[in-house]
Motif scaffolding. Structure first.
Motif: not given
Length: 219
Positions: A101-122
């Protein structure tokens, strides 16, 4: 004549141990996407894995000072400049890890606009699989990314499992997610994301992407 830029797939792995099942899942998802992107097209495919455990101190410093050290800035630039993103976290306290969460808190909230993302967890138990829907999917929706339909959760018991006639095993889910990411990145139909895929299948039939999405089972 200008050379065509390579397709860039970036996987973010938030595992804390070494070796890490989170990193292993990130690697396998990235490889599944790379294989299907490389099939039938001439553009090179570059894969980069960002290990957040190596950036933990830099992330904390950036949160305090507002200035990213060089290594962290490079990782953030890789994520925001990727054609497709894979985000994998271990489950902590029924949610994503604080480091993730801390890493993605540093990503501007428009920087991933429209980018395809696969989410995964272990995680250690299948009981935490809903973390993908109640935590990760809303996070990337807030960041305006396009979260792909197939998310991948790997409990300890899933490793080495091929599934049964009613459920898909982990390898099939990884390949399906990789196919969806490849399709989203290139805008073309990619084999391997169809419902009946298993590791023992031969050459896959080409299925229209809209039909692949319609065939996805809920849950």
């Amino acid at each position: 004549m200008t050379a065509t830029a390579p397709l860039k797939i970036v996987a973010v792995a938030a595992g804390l141990s070494s070796p890490s099942s989170t990193r292993l899942l990130a690697d396998r998802l990235a490889e599944a996407a790379r294989e299907q992107l490389a099939d039938g097209q001439d553009r090179r495919v570059e894969v980069q894995v960002v290990e957040l455990r190596d950036l933990a101190v830099d992330i904390a410093n950036h949160l305090v000072t507002g200035f990213p050290p060089a290594g962290l800035k490079k990782a953030l630039d890789a994520v925001t400049g990727a054609d497709g993103l894979i985000a994998v976290t271990p489950v902590f306290t029924a949610s994503y890890s604080g480091l993730f969460k801390s890493f993605f808190d540093l990503v501007d909230n428009t920087a991933l606009t429209g980018k395809p993302v696969v989410i995964a967890a272990t995680g250690g138990t299948p009981r935490h699989s809903l973390v993908l829907e109640h935590a990760l999917r809303p996070l990337f929706a807030y960041l305006r990314a396009v979260v792909l339909p197939t998310s991948v959760y790997a409990a300890s018991e899933d490793w080495g499992s091929h599934g049964d006639e009613y459920t898909e095993g982990l390898p099939a889910r990884i390949r399906r997610a990789g196919g969806e990411l490849a399709s989203a990145v290139t805008g073309r139909t990619v084999s391997g994301a169809s419902r009946n895929l298993t590791l023992d299948d031969g050459e896959d039939a080409v299925v229209p992407f809209a039909q692949q999405l319609a065939d996805l089972r809920v849950g």
